[in-house]
Design a protein around this motif. Structure first.
Motif, PDB file in Angstrom:
ATOM      1  N   VAL A  84      12.691 -18.049 -11.645  1.00  0.00           N
ATOM      2  CA  VAL A  84      14.294 -18.218 -12.085  1.00  0.00           C
ATOM      3  C   VAL A  84      14.460 -17.134 -13.489  1.00  0.00           C
ATOM      4  O   VAL A  84      13.391 -17.386 -14.244  1.00  0.00           O
ATOM      5  CB  VAL A  84      14.122 -19.830 -12.639  1.00  0.00           C
ATOM      6  CG1 VAL A  84      15.555 -20.317 -12.865  1.00  0.00           C
ATOM      7  CG2 VAL A  84      13.657 -20.546 -11.463  1.00  0.00           C
ATOM      8  N   PHE A 117      15.328 -14.862  -8.401  1.00  0.00           N
ATOM      9  CA  PHE A 117      15.099 -13.675  -7.921  1.00  0.00           C
ATOM     10  C   PHE A 117      13.386 -13.794  -7.384  1.00  0.00           C
ATOM     11  O   PHE A 117      12.927 -15.016  -7.394  1.00  0.00           O
ATOM     12  CB  PHE A 117      15.006 -12.528  -9.164  1.00  0.00           C
ATOM     13  CG  PHE A 117      14.122 -12.884 -10.168  1.00  0.00           C
ATOM     14  CD1 PHE A 117      14.640 -13.780 -11.036  1.00  0.00           C
ATOM     15  CD2 PHE A 117      12.862 -11.968 -10.121  1.00  0.00           C
ATOM     16  CE1 PHE A 117      13.832 -13.771 -12.320  1.00  0.00           C
ATOM     17  CE2 PHE A 117      11.996 -12.199 -11.264  1.00  0.00           C
ATOM     18  CZ  PHE A 117      12.491 -13.291 -12.300  1.00  0.00           C
ATOM     19  N   GLU A 144       6.264 -12.677 -19.997  1.00  0.00           N
ATOM     20  CA  GLU A 144       6.990 -13.998 -19.886  1.00  0.00           C
ATOM     21  C   GLU A 144       6.260 -15.084 -19.706  1.00  0.00           C
ATOM     22  O   GLU A 144       5.814 -14.942 -18.407  1.00  0.00           O
ATOM     23  CB  GLU A 144       8.091 -13.702 -19.009  1.00  0.00           C
ATOM     24  CG  GLU A 144       9.271 -12.753 -19.213  1.00  0.00           C
ATOM     25  CD  GLU A 144      10.621 -12.868 -18.246  1.00  0.00           C
ATOM     26  OE1 GLU A 144      10.382 -13.620 -17.443  1.00  0.00           O
ATOM     27  OE2 GLU A 144      11.467 -11.896 -18.817  1.00  0.00           O
ATOM     28  N   GLU A 146       5.449 -18.519 -18.213  1.00  0.00           N
ATOM     29  CA  GLU A 146       6.169 -19.572 -17.225  1.00  0.00           C
ATOM     30  C   GLU A 146       5.355 -20.695 -16.507  1.00  0.00           C
ATOM     31  O   GLU A 146       4.174 -20.373 -16.301  1.00  0.00           O
ATOM     32  CB  GLU A 146       6.791 -18.747 -16.302  1.00  0.00           C
ATOM     33  CG  GLU A 146       7.561 -17.536 -16.861  1.00  0.00           C
ATOM     34  CD  GLU A 146       8.725 -16.884 -15.827  1.00  0.00           C
ATOM     35  OE1 GLU A 146       8.670 -17.606 -14.733  1.00  0.00           O
ATOM     36  OE2 GLU A 146       9.447 -16.007 -16.289  1.00  0.00           O
ATOM     37  N   ASP A 175       5.346 -13.507 -16.220  1.00  0.00           N
ATOM     38  CA  ASP A 175       6.069 -12.839 -15.208  1.00  0.00           C
ATOM     39  C   ASP A 175       6.596 -11.460 -16.104  1.00  0.00           C
ATOM     40  O   ASP A 175       7.484 -10.951 -16.716  1.00  0.00           O
ATOM     41  CB  ASP A 175       7.526 -13.423 -15.208  1.00  0.00           C
ATOM     42  CG  ASP A 175       8.708 -12.756 -14.544  1.00  0.00           C
ATOM     43  OD1 ASP A 175       8.613 -11.880 -13.817  1.00  0.00           O
ATOM     44  OD2 ASP A 175       9.872 -13.202 -14.823  1.00  0.00           O
ATOM     45  N   LYS A 192      10.499  -6.134 -11.916  1.00  0.00           N
ATOM     46  CA  LYS A 192       9.460  -7.232 -11.977  1.00  0.00           C
ATOM     47  C   LYS A 192       8.533  -7.309 -10.976  1.00  0.00           C
ATOM     48  O   LYS A 192       7.538  -8.447 -10.893  1.00  0.00           O
ATOM     49  CB  LYS A 192      10.332  -8.666 -11.903  1.00  0.00           C
ATOM     50  CG  LYS A 192      11.173  -8.802 -13.192  1.00  0.00           C
ATOM     51  CD  LYS A 192      12.109 -10.070 -13.229  1.00  0.00           C
ATOM     52  CE  LYS A 192      12.409 -10.420 -14.563  1.00  0.00           C
ATOM     53  NZ  LYS A 192      11.628 -11.278 -15.390  1.00  0.00           N
ATOM     54  N   THR A 261      11.223 -18.390 -18.529  1.00  0.00           N
ATOM     55  CA  THR A 261      10.210 -18.379 -19.478  1.00  0.00           C
ATOM     56  C   THR A 261      11.275 -18.470 -20.785  1.00  0.00           C
ATOM     57  O   THR A 261      12.527 -18.593 -20.962  1.00  0.00           O
ATOM     58  CB  THR A 261       9.988 -16.738 -19.948  1.00  0.00           C
ATOM     59  OG1 THR A 261       8.847 -16.713 -20.952  1.00  0.00           O
ATOM     60  CG2 THR A 261      11.214 -15.689 -20.321  1.00  0.00           C
TER      61      THR A 261
END
Ligand code: MG
Length: 296
Positions: A84, A117, A144, A146, A175, A192, A261
């Motif tokens: 997300v 994504f 990131e 998460e 991430d 990513k 995040t």
């Protein structure tokens, strides 16, 4: 319960970690005996969990946690890891203001609907494994922290009020993002999805052990606290994410949803603070342990 994937004495296995004794009860043989499935990993355990739950309660820890090599809890999810974007207010603001967001104009900070994504399974990395720096491709590697949701029960068209019935447990995901690639390619997939850009673990904590909607989440780079938030501050909460994704995509046992995040990533600083070789990222979420990875 805490479910881990590990390697011991050259053999890969899964098990239950007793964190009070730091001992692991191996489960691979039990799965092989009781379920008709060719693979005996945590995705299989989650899928057949209701059939073996009584047996699991009686397992004794026999292996020292310090003697095993951790593997990512799930390395073969049924589909790409669903992630997300911009799901904490302050992070949504820092991202849009940084100029690295090709999908929004400045001032257009908060999404009206969840931005979803994916990252491929090939990017998954265990805790304590090294993140490749991909220096030839990116000069702007970022972190990131998460909370990731592990789906337990298959479902489609899941309503918010039933969403937690479909959750098996939780883990931590970092991430990792190449910001220059995320900006250049506009669509986020390449930036990513580089190999080793999805550190995950250290294990899966079952849903009954934590209140996922009220967990402190912290991230340090080289010992400096960079991110500190609580999962109650998600813009789109876990039930909303599950309802949104499952409305037209069947969720399966072992599917992973990384919830986004909070503020404090590298591009949130002025000037930005990107990752370099030798940096260590440590992420801690209350009740879920910590995920540590160094950049090679
Ligand atoms: Mg993210």
């Amino acid at each position: 319960m805490k479910f881990i994937a590990f390697e011991y004495d050259g053999t890969q296995d899964i098990g239950i970690l007793d964190s009070s004794t730091d001992k692991i009860a191996p489960l691979g043989n039990i799965l092989a005996k009781h379920i008709d499935n060719n693979t005996h990993d945590l995705v299989a355990l989650i899928k057949y969990f209701s059939e073996i739950t009584g047996i699991l309660d009686n397992q004794k820890g026999i292996l020292d946690f310090s003697k095993v090599k951790l593997k990512a809890p799930i390395s073969n999810p049924p589909k790409n890891i669903m992630c997300v974007g911009k799901n904490y207010f302050e992070h949504a603001q820092e991202f849009t203001q940084s100029g690295f967001d090709a999908t929004s104009k400045r001032g257009d900070n908060i999404p009206d609907h969840p931005i979803i994504f994916t990252k491929p399974a090939s990017a998954i990395l265990a805790s304590e494994e090294k993140i490749k720096s991909h220096k030839n491709l990116t000069k702007q590697l970022d972190y990131e922290a998460e909370l990731a949701v592990i789906i337990g029960k298959q479902g489609t068209g899941i309503k918010k009020e039933n969403a937690f019935d479909h959750v098996f447990g939780y883990t931590i995901i970092n991430d990792i993002t190449g910001r220059d690639l995320q900006l250049k390619h506009r669509q986020w997939f390449i930036g990513k999805s580089l190999d080793t850009s999805c550190p995950m673990g250290p294990w899966i904590t079952s849903a009954d052990e934590v209140d996922a909607e009220n967990l402190n989440i912290k991230c340090w780079v080289n010992g400096e606290l960079r991110q500190e938030a609580n999962t109650r501050d998600l813009i789109f909460d876990i039930p909303t994410l599950i309802e949104t994704i499952s409305s037209g995509i069947t969720l399966q046992p072992g599917d992973i949803i990384s919830t986004g995040t909070p503020a404090g990533v590298g591009i949130g600083f002025d000037p930005p603070r990107f990752l370099s070789s030798g940096d260590t990222i440590r992420i801690e979420i209350e009740g879920l342990g910590h995920l540590i990875n160094k950049v090679a």
